[in-house]
Design a protein around this motif. Structure first.
Motif, short mmCIF file in Angstrom:
data_model
loop_
_atom_site.label_atom_id
_atom_site.label_comp_id
_atom_site.label_asym_id
_atom_site.label_seq_id
_atom_site.Cartn_x
_atom_site.Cartn_y
_atom_site.Cartn_z
N PRO A 66 -1.09 -10.89 -4.57
CA PRO A 66 -0.85 -9.88 -4.13
C PRO A 66 -1.88 -9.35 -3.20
O PRO A 66 -1.78 -8.62 -2.03
CB PRO A 66 -2.07 -9.18 -5.20
CG PRO A 66 -1.98 -9.61 -6.45
CD PRO A 66 -1.28 -10.54 -6.73
N ASP A 67 -3.01 -10.51 -3.09
CA ASP A 67 -3.58 -10.42 -1.81
C ASP A 67 -3.99 -11.98 -1.24
O ASP A 67 -4.18 -12.29 -0.54
CB ASP A 67 -5.07 -10.66 -2.52
CG ASP A 67 -4.65 -9.07 -2.70
OD1 ASP A 67 -4.11 -7.82 -2.10
OD2 ASP A 67 -5.77 -8.50 -3.63
N ALA A 72 2.04 -12.68 1.02
CA ALA A 72 1.59 -10.93 1.25
C ALA A 72 0.75 -10.41 2.35
O ALA A 72 1.60 -9.44 2.84
CB ALA A 72 0.56 -10.87 0.14
N SER A 112 3.38 -10.96 5.30
CA SER A 112 4.67 -9.56 5.39
C SER A 112 4.25 -7.95 6.13
O SER A 112 4.44 -7.38 6.27
CB SER A 112 4.46 -9.87 3.70
OG SER A 112 5.65 -10.86 3.64
N LYS A 113 2.55 -8.40 5.54
CA LYS A 113 1.78 -7.17 5.71
C LYS A 113 1.27 -7.10 7.28
O LYS A 113 0.79 -5.90 7.81
CB LYS A 113 0.89 -6.39 4.68
CG LYS A 113 1.36 -6.84 3.36
CD LYS A 113 -0.14 -6.07 2.35
CE LYS A 113 0.48 -6.18 1.36
NZ LYS A 113 -1.45 -5.78 0.30
#
Length: 120
Positions: free
Chosen positions: A82-83, A87, A90-91
């Motif tokens: 998740p981190d 990710a 993408s963020k």
């Protein structure tokens, strides 16, 4: 040079036949020239299962494949978590170019330890 390199026509023929089989299964058109007929006749006695077994055996003995599998096991969370890097990429949103440069350098540094960042 290539003094230590030997050609293995059986392996080339098996690769070509396997490639044709995979491309055919995917619906990719590929012609049927005489070279393809020769390659397929060289492995005609091999069933798809035995070819798959041979490919699996070659992969299991490949140091490259072993290194990639180890990287996937060891770095899965760091990349896919998740981190993880995926990710973060993408963020990522940047306002300044120097922020992009710092981020790319950080990602490059993280991927540098992998045996093949494209395979992992």
């Amino acid at each position: 040079g290539l003094a230590g390199v030997r050609r293995a026509p059986e392996v080339v023929a098996m690769y070509q036949a396997l490639r044709r089989q995979l491309l055919g299964a995917a619906g990719v058109g590929g012609g049927s020239g005489s070279g393809e007929r020769r390659a397929s006749s060289a492995v005609a006695s091999s069933s798809p299962a035995s070819m798959a077994e041979a490919m699996a055996e070659m992969e299991s003995k490949s140091q490259y494949a072993i290194d990639v599998r180890n990287d996937i096991t060891n770095y899965k969370d760091a990349i896919d978590g998740p981190d993880g890097l995926a990710a973060q990429v993408s963020k990522a949103k940047f306002r300044r170019t120097d922020d992009v440069v710092r981020f790319v350098n950080k990602v490059d540094e993280a991927l540098a330890g992998l045996s093949d960042e494209r395979a992992v």
